[in-house]
Write a protein that holds these residues in place. Sequence first.
Motif, PDB file in Angstrom:
ATOM      1  N   GLY A 186       4.084   1.471 -12.059  1.00  0.00           N
ATOM      2  CA  GLY A 186       4.718   0.634 -11.053  1.00  0.00           C
ATOM      3  C   GLY A 186       5.131   1.336  -9.788  1.00  0.00           C
ATOM      4  N   ARG A 187       4.942   2.669  -9.723  1.00  0.00           N
ATOM      5  CA  ARG A 187       5.513   3.393  -8.593  1.00  0.00           C
ATOM      6  C   ARG A 187       4.827   3.072  -7.272  1.00  0.00           C
ATOM      7  NH1 ARG A 187       8.340   4.027 -12.374  1.00  0.00           N
ATOM      8  NH2 ARG A 187       9.929   5.646 -12.621  1.00  0.00           N
ATOM      9  N   LEU A 188       3.511   3.051  -7.217  1.00  0.00           N
ATOM     10  CA  LEU A 188       2.853   2.855  -5.928  1.00  0.00           C
ATOM     11  C   LEU A 188       3.198   1.496  -5.347  1.00  0.00           C
ATOM     12  CD1 LEU A 188       1.087   3.845  -3.706  1.00  0.00           C
ATOM     13  CD2 LEU A 188      -0.945   3.226  -5.052  1.00  0.00           C
ATOM     14  N   HIS A 189       3.200   0.462  -6.173  1.00  0.00           N
ATOM     15  CA  HIS A 189       3.584  -0.860  -5.670  1.00  0.00           C
ATOM     16  C   HIS A 189       5.024  -0.832  -5.155  1.00  0.00           C
ATOM     17  CE1 HIS A 189       3.151  -5.227  -5.336  1.00  0.00           C
ATOM     18  NE2 HIS A 189       4.392  -5.311  -5.773  1.00  0.00           N
ATOM     19  N   ASP A 203      -2.545  -6.563  -2.190  1.00  0.00           N
ATOM     20  CA  ASP A 203      -3.405  -5.752  -3.050  1.00  0.00           C
ATOM     21  C   ASP A 203      -3.487  -4.294  -2.616  1.00  0.00           C
ATOM     22  OD1 ASP A 203      -4.809  -6.130  -0.710  1.00  0.00           O
ATOM     23  OD2 ASP A 203      -6.730  -6.557  -1.694  1.00  0.00           O
ATOM     24  N   ALA A 204      -2.552  -3.846  -1.771  1.00  0.00           N
ATOM     25  CA  ALA A 204      -2.628  -2.485  -1.234  1.00  0.00           C
ATOM     26  C   ALA A 204      -2.579  -1.445  -2.338  1.00  0.00           C
ATOM     27  CB  ALA A 204      -1.509  -2.254  -0.224  1.00  0.00           C
ATOM     28  N   ALA A 205      -1.746  -1.638  -3.355  1.00  0.00           N
ATOM     29  CA  ALA A 205      -1.639  -0.647  -4.427  1.00  0.00           C
ATOM     30  C   ALA A 205      -2.957  -0.503  -5.173  1.00  0.00           C
ATOM     31  CB  ALA A 205      -0.528  -1.036  -5.398  1.00  0.00           C
ATOM     32  N   GLN A 206      -3.688  -1.623  -5.299  1.00  0.00           N
ATOM     33  CA  GLN A 206      -4.949  -1.568  -6.038  1.00  0.00           C
ATOM     34  C   GLN A 206      -5.995  -0.745  -5.302  1.00  0.00           C
ATOM     35  OE1 GLN A 206      -3.120  -4.432  -5.768  1.00  0.00           O
ATOM     36  NE2 GLN A 206      -2.492  -4.463  -7.918  1.00  0.00           N
ATOM     37  N   TRP A 207      -6.164  -1.000  -4.017  1.00  0.00           N
ATOM     38  CA  TRP A 207      -7.224  -0.262  -3.318  1.00  0.00           C
ATOM     39  C   TRP A 207      -6.814   1.165  -2.966  1.00  0.00           C
ATOM     40  CZ3 TRP A 207      -5.984   1.065   1.704  1.00  0.00           C
ATOM     41  CH2 TRP A 207      -5.133   0.212   2.432  1.00  0.00           C
ATOM     42  N   LEU A 208      -5.522   1.411  -2.837  1.00  0.00           N
ATOM     43  CA  LEU A 208      -5.095   2.787  -2.586  1.00  0.00           C
ATOM     44  C   LEU A 208      -5.219   3.664  -3.838  1.00  0.00           C
ATOM     45  CD1 LEU A 208      -1.920   2.248  -0.392  1.00  0.00           C
ATOM     46  CD2 LEU A 208      -4.033   3.353   0.342  1.00  0.00           C
ATOM     47  N   MET A 238       6.669   1.797  -3.988  1.00  0.00           N
ATOM     48  CA  MET A 238       6.690   2.563  -2.748  1.00  0.00           C
ATOM     49  C   MET A 238       6.281   1.698  -1.555  1.00  0.00           C
ATOM     50  SD  MET A 238       4.899   5.885  -4.509  1.00  0.00           S
ATOM     51  CE  MET A 238       4.252   6.603  -2.981  1.00  0.00           C
ATOM     52  N   LEU A 239       5.263   0.868  -1.760  1.00  0.00           N
ATOM     53  CA  LEU A 239       4.776   0.006  -0.687  1.00  0.00           C
ATOM     54  C   LEU A 239       5.770  -1.103  -0.356  1.00  0.00           C
ATOM     55  CD1 LEU A 239       1.092  -0.179  -1.896  1.00  0.00           C
ATOM     56  CD2 LEU A 239       1.873   0.920   0.216  1.00  0.00           C
ATOM     57  N   ASN A 240       6.651  -1.431  -1.298  1.00  0.00           N
ATOM     58  CA  ASN A 240       7.651  -2.461  -1.030  1.00  0.00           C
ATOM     59  C   ASN A 240       8.625  -2.041   0.066  1.00  0.00           C
ATOM     60  OD1 ASN A 240       6.837  -4.581  -2.648  1.00  0.00           O
ATOM     61  ND2 ASN A 240       7.967  -3.857  -4.447  1.00  0.00           N
ATOM     62  N   TRP A 241       8.749  -0.744   0.328  1.00  0.00           N
ATOM     63  CA  TRP A 241       9.567  -0.311   1.460  1.00  0.00           C
ATOM     64  C   TRP A 241       8.998  -0.893   2.759  1.00  0.00           C
ATOM     65  CZ3 TRP A 241      12.989   4.363   1.899  1.00  0.00           C
ATOM     66  CH2 TRP A 241      13.521   4.759   0.672  1.00  0.00           C
ATOM     67  N   TYR A 242       7.686  -0.895   2.904  1.00  0.00           N
ATOM     68  CA  TYR A 242       7.058  -1.472   4.087  1.00  0.00           C
ATOM     69  C   TYR A 242       7.221  -2.984   4.112  1.00  0.00           C
ATOM     70  CZ  TYR A 242       4.737   2.977   5.110  1.00  0.00           C
ATOM     71  OH  TYR A 242       4.482   4.284   5.432  1.00  0.00           O
ATOM     72  N   ARG A 243       7.023  -3.631   2.961  1.00  0.00           N
ATOM     73  CA  ARG A 243       7.060  -5.092   2.901  1.00  0.00           C
ATOM     74  C   ARG A 243       8.461  -5.632   3.179  1.00  0.00           C
ATOM     75  NH1 ARG A 243       3.956  -3.938  -2.304  1.00  0.00           N
ATOM     76  NH2 ARG A 243       1.753  -4.029  -1.676  1.00  0.00           N
ATOM     77  N   ALA A 244       9.486  -4.883   2.748  1.00  0.00           N
ATOM     78  CA  ALA A 244      10.859  -5.359   2.928  1.00  0.00           C
ATOM     79  C   ALA A 244      11.377  -5.146   4.344  1.00  0.00           C
ATOM     80  CB  ALA A 244      11.775  -4.651   1.934  1.00  0.00           C
ATOM     81  N   SER A 245      10.736  -4.293   5.107  1.00  0.00           N
ATOM     82  CA  SER A 245      11.210  -3.996   6.462  1.00  0.00           C
ATOM     83  C   SER A 245      10.988  -5.192   7.393  1.00  0.00           C
ATOM     84  CB  SER A 245      10.470  -2.784   7.023  1.00  0.00           C
ATOM     85  OG  SER A 245      10.753  -2.629   8.402  1.00  0.00           O
ATOM     86  N   PRO A 246      11.987  -5.533   8.200  1.00  0.00           N
ATOM     87  CA  PRO A 246      11.813  -6.639   9.155  1.00  0.00           C
ATOM     88  C   PRO A 246      11.071  -6.241  10.429  1.00  0.00           C
ATOM     89  CG  PRO A 246      14.018  -5.754   9.342  1.00  0.00           C
ATOM     90  CD  PRO A 246      13.362  -5.001   8.213  1.00  0.00           C
TER      91      PRO A 246
END
Length: 296
Positions: free
Chosen positions: A195-198, A153-158, A200-208
């Motif tokens: 859809g951009r903020l979500h 839910d990071a995109a929502q609260w940001l 953008m945050l996927n860069w963090y989620r995809a990182s190992p």
Amino acid sequence: MDTRTVTLNGQDFFLRQWGDPALPKLLMLHGFPEYGGAWSDLAPYLSDRFHCIAPDQRGYGQSWAPSGTEHYAASALVSDMAALIAQIGDPVAVLGHDWGAAVAYGLAMFRPELVSRLIIANGVHPVPFQQAMAAGGAQSEASQYINNLREPDAAQWLSAENFAKLEKFFRHGMGLDWMSDAQMQQYRTEWARPGRLHAMLNWYRASPLVVAEPGKPLTDLPQLPRDKLQVRCPHLLLWGPNDTALLPEATQGLEEFAADLTRIDIPDTDHWLHHQNPQAVADAIRGWVPPEDQSS
């Protein structure tokens, strides 16, 4: 500055450009939560020597922003920029900041034929950074925000209250505030694209990469293939020493992966050095790149 849209791997990407196209190319890769326009402070100081090219990277601004974390693996992000370099003529000098540095390192390590020189501004190589984040010390503590940005839910609260929390993170969470209200509004416009903020945050989620809890070092991480993570071209690391997100320990041992490494600190700057003192950043780049690489 002028702009254009190009097709990379079958998808549309938006570019900003400064300088004569006949000049040597400098590919400028932004990080989070910026976009290609983030280079508008620095590029004018370099555009008499380089044709500066700044894309909105995948998920950002006016470029392609697919849904789904799987679209933001490092290999996909590097593939985008490899396709761009193939269009503009390789090899090129590459400048990366923050997450843009991750893509720039990926190009230099896995597509070395495309990169003549690598310039990193407050960005990190994956091995020293992972070691620092896994140690449970100061860098682990400074990187806890990464886990927050990975939350579903990071995109929502940001984005709530006109991006109030993202603005606070951007302007105060990673260094000193450097921007005007007009610049802030430009960023809000980019963040608000559908859809951009979500994305953008996927860069963090995809990182190992894994962040240890402070005081609880991780000792069971898989070994990274050091021999495949070498930067073989000349490498310049520009550093804002007052960065509160990336600490000096995040670059310790970088010489093991970059035999031709030059480090230059930009005094009185932090994570946002390319905004805070673009003249000094440009001077450092000019002084490091040989004159024969700065002429048509």
